[in-house]
Scaffold this active site. Structure first.
Site, PDB file in Angstrom:
ATOM      1  N   THR A  17       0.808  -1.222   0.000  1.00 37.93           N
ATOM      2  CA  THR A  17       0.000   0.000   0.000  1.00 37.93           C
ATOM      3  C   THR A  17       0.843   1.275   0.000  1.00 37.93           C
ATOM      4  O   THR A  17       0.302   2.371  -0.147  1.00 37.93           O
ATOM      5  CB  THR A  17      -0.952   0.025   1.208  1.00 37.93           C
ATOM      6  OG1 THR A  17      -0.178   0.007   2.408  1.00 37.93           O
ATOM      7  CG2 THR A  17      -1.895  -1.161   1.187  1.00 37.93           C
ATOM      8  N   GLY A  18       2.153   1.147   0.172  1.00 37.51           N
ATOM      9  CA  GLY A  18       3.033   2.319   0.101  1.00 37.51           C
ATOM     10  C   GLY A  18       3.318   2.706  -1.331  1.00 37.51           C
ATOM     11  O   GLY A  18       3.007   1.965  -2.276  1.00 37.51           O
ATOM     12  N   SER A  19       3.915   3.862  -1.526  1.00 39.37           N
ATOM     13  CA  SER A  19       4.149   4.362  -2.888  1.00 39.37           C
ATOM     14  C   SER A  19       5.062   3.445  -3.694  1.00 39.37           C
ATOM     15  O   SER A  19       4.791   3.162  -4.871  1.00 39.37           O
ATOM     16  CB  SER A  19       4.736   5.779  -2.838  1.00 39.37           C
ATOM     17  OG  SER A  19       5.986   5.794  -2.159  1.00 39.37           O
ATOM     18  N   GLU A  20       6.142   2.947  -3.074  1.00 38.01           N
ATOM     19  CA  GLU A  20       7.059   2.068  -3.799  1.00 38.01           C
ATOM     20  C   GLU A  20       6.427   0.713  -4.058  1.00 38.01           C
ATOM     21  O   GLU A  20       6.587   0.131  -5.140  1.00 38.01           O
ATOM     22  CB  GLU A  20       8.366   1.913  -3.015  1.00 38.01           C
ATOM     23  CG  GLU A  20       9.190   3.180  -2.907  1.00 38.01           C
ATOM     24  CD  GLU A  20       9.583   3.734  -4.269  1.00 38.01           C
ATOM     25  OE1 GLU A  20      10.183   2.982  -5.064  1.00 38.01           O
ATOM     26  OE2 GLU A  20       9.276   4.905  -4.544  1.00 38.01           O
ATOM     27  N   ILE A 100      14.334  -5.354  -1.146  1.00 34.15           N
ATOM     28  CA  ILE A 100      14.744  -4.238  -2.003  1.00 34.15           C
ATOM     29  C   ILE A 100      15.269  -3.058  -1.175  1.00 34.15           C
ATOM     30  O   ILE A 100      16.175  -2.340  -1.604  1.00 34.15           O
ATOM     31  CB  ILE A 100      13.556  -3.758  -2.859  1.00 34.15           C
ATOM     32  CG1 ILE A 100      12.955  -4.924  -3.659  1.00 34.15           C
ATOM     33  CG2 ILE A 100      13.986  -2.620  -3.792  1.00 34.15           C
ATOM     34  CD1 ILE A 100      13.915  -5.576  -4.630  1.00 34.15           C
ATOM     35  N   THR A 101      14.756  -2.866   0.003  1.00 34.78           N
ATOM     36  CA  THR A 101      15.040  -1.692   0.830  1.00 34.78           C
ATOM     37  C   THR A 101      16.534  -1.471   1.031  1.00 34.78           C
ATOM     38  O   THR A 101      17.284  -2.408   1.290  1.00 34.78           O
ATOM     39  CB  THR A 101      14.369  -1.849   2.208  1.00 34.78           C
ATOM     40  OG1 THR A 101      13.013  -2.231   2.024  1.00 34.78           O
ATOM     41  CG2 THR A 101      14.445  -0.553   2.995  1.00 34.78           C
ATOM     42  N   GLU A 102      16.950  -0.201   0.921  1.00 28.09           N
ATOM     43  CA  GLU A 102      18.333   0.153   1.216  1.00 28.09           C
ATOM     44  C   GLU A 102      18.384   0.915   2.541  1.00 28.09           C
ATOM     45  O   GLU A 102      17.356   1.309   3.089  1.00 28.09           O
ATOM     46  CB  GLU A 102      18.923   1.008   0.099  1.00 28.09           C
ATOM     47  CG  GLU A 102      18.237   2.339  -0.120  1.00 28.09           C
ATOM     48  CD  GLU A 102      18.865   3.137  -1.247  1.00 28.09           C
ATOM     49  OE1 GLU A 102      20.048   2.907  -1.555  1.00 28.09           O
ATOM     50  OE2 GLU A 102      18.171   3.992  -1.814  1.00 28.09           O
ATOM     51  N   TYR A 165      21.535  -3.524 -14.949  1.00 23.94           N
ATOM     52  CA  TYR A 165      20.715  -2.991 -16.040  1.00 23.94           C
ATOM     53  C   TYR A 165      21.548  -2.796 -17.307  1.00 23.94           C
ATOM     54  O   TYR A 165      21.112  -3.128 -18.410  1.00 23.94           O
ATOM     55  CB  TYR A 165      20.087  -1.652 -15.653  1.00 23.94           C
ATOM     56  CG  TYR A 165      19.403  -1.614 -14.321  1.00 23.94           C
ATOM     57  CD1 TYR A 165      18.835  -2.762 -13.754  1.00 23.94           C
ATOM     58  CD2 TYR A 165      19.313  -0.431 -13.590  1.00 23.94           C
ATOM     59  CE1 TYR A 165      18.207  -2.720 -12.521  1.00 23.94           C
ATOM     60  CE2 TYR A 165      18.683  -0.378 -12.358  1.00 23.94           C
ATOM     61  CZ  TYR A 165      18.142  -1.531 -11.831  1.00 23.94           C
ATOM     62  OH  TYR A 165      17.523  -1.484 -10.606  1.00 23.94           O
ATOM     63  N   GLU A 213      32.535  -5.777  -7.145  1.00 30.34           N
ATOM     64  CA  GLU A 213      33.049  -4.440  -6.902  1.00 30.34           C
ATOM     65  C   GLU A 213      34.047  -4.499  -5.758  1.00 30.34           C
ATOM     66  O   GLU A 213      34.177  -5.521  -5.079  1.00 30.34           O
ATOM     67  CB  GLU A 213      31.915  -3.470  -6.575  1.00 30.34           C
ATOM     68  CG  GLU A 213      31.171  -3.793  -5.306  1.00 30.34           C
ATOM     69  CD  GLU A 213      29.962  -2.898  -5.068  1.00 30.34           C
ATOM     70  OE1 GLU A 213      29.578  -2.154  -5.982  1.00 30.34           O
ATOM     71  OE2 GLU A 213      29.399  -2.956  -3.963  1.00 30.34           O
ATOM     72  N   HIS A 251      28.146   1.645  -2.430  1.00 32.18           N
ATOM     73  CA  HIS A 251      27.611   0.633  -1.538  1.00 32.18           C
ATOM     74  C   HIS A 251      28.357   0.630  -0.212  1.00 32.18           C
ATOM     75  O   HIS A 251      29.547   0.894  -0.143  1.00 32.18           O
ATOM     76  CB  HIS A 251      27.719  -0.748  -2.174  1.00 32.18           C
ATOM     77  CG  HIS A 251      26.759  -0.950  -3.298  1.00 32.18           C
ATOM     78  ND1 HIS A 251      26.975  -1.855  -4.301  1.00 32.18           N
ATOM     79  CD2 HIS A 251      25.575  -0.368  -3.588  1.00 32.18           C
ATOM     80  CE1 HIS A 251      25.971  -1.831  -5.143  1.00 32.18           C
ATOM     81  NE2 HIS A 251      25.117  -0.930  -4.743  1.00 32.18           N
TER      82      HIS A 251
END
Length: 295
Positions: A17-20, A100-102, A165, A213, A251
């Site tokens: 229900t949040g924007s993301e 997904i959260t950072e 990507y 990396e 990161h």
């Protein structure tokens, strides 16, 4: 075939229900993924409209699984509540939880990762701070754009979302079986080695691209695993050759000290294991093309 995420995967969104959660839930649905429900304890019993489809909202992961047969959770919960959300997913024994959260505190990640181990590793955690998993033509769980590549025979595992990507786009004409963004935090769930093992066992993955990396020794450990266990060709790229010593770059895990964790040390370890390593993402893509011409 694909690894971890298939056409049969049934996805729930924690924080739908949040924007993301709404935005990327709609994207996943538009990509053909089976998004079957979501959670918000305060809005259980309601629905969320995604691309004209009403998606039910439940109070817990366990409730969602019981009602929808969901087997994948994608977490879009803010960092202050992420630990609780992941612990809930582990308690529900969902097979795959993509975080997904950072910005999650490292001790929170350590806690939920240790809890998953304690519970018998019934829940595979991918992330945190990752773009998710995409199996083109089958399913998309996370924030990876669904229209930048095609279905094919390359397996990709990457610490960097942006480089994920780019590589998918540069090799879009050949295509990918699965792309896994594992995240770049100091502590993560699924590792390069986990993905390498799965790609090695996947009969429809012909070659593997591994993007690392600077910082830590994950790539060196992956190189040792490749040397002993991987028969398929592997092409690598290590971001951070120009990074100044002792600086955190992007990161939270990308920090080097002396010669430990440098791009050069990682490149040498990978090459020793028989991995062809590109100097740039474009050169890396060219190396993959050379390999795929003969496979």
């Amino acid at each position: 075939m694909a690894i971890f995420l298939t056409a049969e995967s049934r996805i729930l969104v924690q924080g739908i229900t949040g924007s993301e959660g709404r935005k990327h839930g709609a994207r996943m649905l538009a990509a053909g993924s089976k998004v079957v429900g979501g959670t918000n304890p305060r809005k259980a019993g309601q629905t969320v409209e995604l691309n004209g489809t009403e998606i039910p909202v439940f109070g817990t992961v366990a409730d969602t699984m019981a009602a929808t047969d969901a087997d994948v959770s994608v977490v879009f919960v803010p960092e202050t509540g992420t630990k609780t959300a992941v612990l809930e997913a582990i308690d529900a024994e969902i097979p795959l939880c993509i975080v997904i959260t950072e910005g999650i505190p490292v001790h929170d990640t350590a806690e939920f990762w240790a809890y998953a181990c304690e519970k018998g590793n019934k829940t595979r955690i991918v992330g945190p701070n990752c773009p998710g998993i995409a199996s083109p033509g089958k399913s998309n769980a996370g924030i990876i754009p669904a229209d930048i590549t095609s279905e094919g025979r390359i397996g990709l595992v990457s610490k960097s979302g942006t480089l994920t990507y780019q590589m998918m786009y540069e090799l879009r004409d050949i295509g990918f079986s699965t792309a896994v963004g594992i995240g770049g935090d100091p502590i993560i769930g699924t590792t390069h080695i986990d993905c390498l093992r799965a790609f090695e066992e996947d009969p429809e993955t012909s070659a593997i691209v591994m993007i690392g990396e600077i910082g830590g020794d994950a790539e060196e450990r992956a190189a040792a695993f490749i040397e002993q266990n991987v028969t398929k060709p592997v092409v690598g790229y290590v971001a951070g050759f120009t990074a100044p010593e002792g600086k955190t770059m992007g990161h939270a895990g990308a920090i080097i000290s002396g010669s430990s964790g440098t791009a050069q040390a990682k490149k040498e370890a990978l090459e020793k294991a028989g991995v062809r390593v590109g100097k740039t993402p474009s050169e890396t893509a060219a190396l993959v093309r050379d390999i795929m011409r003969t496979r």
